[in-house]
Design a protein around this motif. Structure first.
Motif, PDB file in Angstrom:
ATOM      1  N   LEU A 110       0.858  -1.248   0.098  1.00 26.25           N
ATOM      2  CA  LEU A 110      -0.052   0.016   0.045  1.00 26.25           C
ATOM      3  C   LEU A 110       1.114   1.317  -0.011  1.00 26.25           C
ATOM      4  O   LEU A 110       1.863   1.364   0.809  1.00 26.25           O
ATOM      5  CB  LEU A 110      -0.842   0.081   1.223  1.00 26.25           C
ATOM      6  CG  LEU A 110      -1.996  -1.201   1.257  1.00 26.25           C
ATOM      7  CD1 LEU A 110      -2.940  -1.355   2.437  1.00 26.25           C
ATOM      8  CD2 LEU A 110      -3.025  -0.991   0.136  1.00 26.25           C
ATOM      9  N   LEU A 158      -8.428   2.270  -3.490  1.00 25.05           N
ATOM     10  CA  LEU A 158      -7.148   1.666  -4.105  1.00 25.05           C
ATOM     11  C   LEU A 158      -6.696   1.931  -5.274  1.00 25.05           C
ATOM     12  O   LEU A 158      -7.545   1.900  -6.265  1.00 25.05           O
ATOM     13  CB  LEU A 158      -7.336   0.100  -3.753  1.00 25.05           C
ATOM     14  CG  LEU A 158      -7.282  -0.529  -2.548  1.00 25.05           C
ATOM     15  CD1 LEU A 158      -7.995  -1.944  -2.633  1.00 25.05           C
ATOM     16  CD2 LEU A 158      -6.342  -0.714  -1.806  1.00 25.05           C
ATOM     17  N   GLU A 214      -1.841  -1.009  -6.031  1.00 23.32           N
ATOM     18  CA  GLU A 214      -2.211  -1.610  -4.866  1.00 23.32           C
ATOM     19  C   GLU A 214      -3.026  -2.731  -4.540  1.00 23.32           C
ATOM     20  O   GLU A 214      -3.123  -3.787  -3.799  1.00 23.32           O
ATOM     21  CB  GLU A 214      -2.962  -0.263  -3.676  1.00 23.32           C
ATOM     22  CG  GLU A 214      -2.177   0.720  -3.662  1.00 23.32           C
ATOM     23  CD  GLU A 214      -2.610   1.939  -2.818  1.00 23.32           C
ATOM     24  OE1 GLU A 214      -2.032   2.346  -1.827  1.00 23.32           O
ATOM     25  OE2 GLU A 214      -3.654   2.193  -3.234  1.00 23.32           O
ATOM     26  N   SER A 253      -1.135  -5.761  -5.418  1.00 24.30           N
ATOM     27  CA  SER A 253      -0.256  -6.453  -4.314  1.00 24.30           C
ATOM     28  C   SER A 253      -1.398  -7.030  -3.249  1.00 24.30           C
ATOM     29  O   SER A 253      -0.801  -7.957  -2.880  1.00 24.30           O
ATOM     30  CB  SER A 253       0.227  -5.261  -3.594  1.00 24.30           C
ATOM     31  OG  SER A 253       1.170  -4.477  -4.376  1.00 24.30           O
ATOM     32  N   THR A 282       7.035   4.333  -4.393  1.00 23.13           N
ATOM     33  CA  THR A 282       6.218   3.569  -5.016  1.00 23.13           C
ATOM     34  C   THR A 282       7.073   2.879  -6.457  1.00 23.13           C
ATOM     35  O   THR A 282       6.514   1.896  -7.016  1.00 23.13           O
ATOM     36  CB  THR A 282       4.956   3.961  -5.657  1.00 23.13           C
ATOM     37  OG1 THR A 282       5.347   4.997  -6.692  1.00 23.13           O
ATOM     38  CG2 THR A 282       3.892   4.473  -4.553  1.00 23.13           C
TER      39      THR A 282
END
Lengths: 277, 277
Positions: A144, A259, A263, A266, B110
């Protein structure tokens, strides 16, 4: 006439000692080379074992690092808040180099700030040696995004029958901005660590009280089990599927906001629905 | 007839390699014993030097850890996003154990998530070795409470004359809830790292554009200079006092929300007004 020297007389009013707050991380593999060096060079080490858990057991860890048992002492919350705070300051005023070793990072919880500020006030040198903490570990382990987390909160046991809805209100504020919420789970001296499934049940109770419609059987939740330990596990799924499971402590929880597709990708890897197939 | 083996033929379609994302922390003293172990046991190490800064210079760090220069390669953002992503995957498919060493923590930015997800998709084993990151280090070093931070944002250089007001909007959302805001500062391949004083000037420009009245000469701000490095410094004061100072890179910024008295006490130690007296 007997002379009793006060600490101030010994050091001429100056604190010559050094207080180092050393973050141990979540398990022995996380300790930094600076942390080991500092612990080894300290005159005495205080270890706190009440705000978190550590793998392996903390005595064993000191042994592996090479610190003999006469050079450290495990203290309780009561020790630090009522007694050892003074014990530590006394040793500092006597010019000793003391380490306060803390699971995770020393200042992610607020417990040790007053000791730090007090030692600084007394003129003692204060060092900070950072440690891997559960909050940022959790962001990274789940995939996240850091910048999408709102403030975190702690879900606590009911005390004298009273439910604290504070975490629910933090969650509500975060969700309205599309943000993720990390929940620390309570550790009670008698009741032990709050299990994630119990925490979910408390969230459901908060929903019944506040009725904002943010916790439903369909709400998706991330349960973090023994994070940073060799047997860590992450579970992602609907509350209706997770609330009856029993997780090995320690646990924490994330309720994701909006999200990003990366994310989602993942989290899919931790989906209990997918993994059950 | 020449036989050219594809990667899939070599490994029979299975990825036998292991990709470890190793967090180095902000300076050499932060690296964990697990991190060192993993780097030493890897067949090859890719080092990224484009999302952050490290102390000392990263070649020197590898030497100290005991890793010879033929076992690692420093890569650029372009390498990873356009080329070396594939180079890494190819080595993994050939069964190599590869480390991707990242300044700070591997997944706080990220950038590396897509490589991680891609390697997982290919069936490669992926490990995460956490590192001390600037975001949680900053919370601890300043004494600001973790649970009072809202989402963070990055203040970026103007690109083609265009000012991104996104950080200002994040700040506004946080301040309205009394929350602190951590700002990462841009690193541009050509222009280098954004200095805190330039970042403050950009915030003032954002105020002129959005006019919410949250950035004024009286606004108090925390400037973080070379955090986690041996010469780290923290400054706390009004924008009117800080915006003309020149700070040594790398920098970051915090704009505090509502302060608890213990947070105030911690920040006082960094007050530029107090320290000027």
């Amino acid at each position: 006439m007997p002379i009793i020297m006060t600490n101030n007389e010994i050091t001429n009013g100056k604190c010559l000692g050094e207080l180092s707050f050393v973050g141990l991380g979540l398990s022995l593999s996380h300790i930094s080379i600076e942390g080991i060096k500092k612990l080894k060079s300290s005159d005495f080490i205080f270890l706190e074992g009440y705000t978190s858990f550590y793998f392996p057991e903390i005595n064993a860890a000191m042994k592996v690092i090479g610190i003999k048992s006469d050079r450290f002492k495990i203290i309780s919350r009561r020790d630090i808040e009522e007694k050892s705070g003074q014990e530590i300051i006394d040793l500092l005023l006597k010019g000793k180099n003391i380490s306060m070793a803390v699971i995770g990072d020393p200042f992610i919880a607020t417990t040790h700030l007053s000791l730090k500020n007090y030692a600084k006030e007394k003129g003692c040198k204060v060092n900070y040696i950072p440690g891997i903490n559960i909050f940022s570990y959790a962001m990274s382990a789940t995939g996240l995004f850091n910048y999408k987390f709102g403030p975190s909160a702690t879900i606590v046991y009911k005390r004298e029958g009273i439910l604290s809805v504070y975490p629910y209100l933090v969650l509500s504020g975060n969700l309205s901005r599309g943000l993720h919420t990390f929940f620390f789970l309570d550790i009670d001296a008698e009741r032990g660590p709050l299990n994630a499934s119990e925490a979910i049940k408390l969230l459901i109770e908060m929903e019944k009280e506040e009725r904002l419609g943010i916790i439903t059987p369909e709400t998706k939740i991330v349960v973090l089990e023994r994070l940073g330990w060799p047997d860590e596990k992450i579970y992602y799924g609907k509350i209706s599927l997770l609330y009856n499971m029993r997780f090995n402590p320690p646990n924490s929880i994330i309720i994701p906001g909006k999200l990003h597709f990366m994310e989602e990708q993942s989290l899919e890897a931790f989906s209990i629905e997918r993994n059950e197939r």
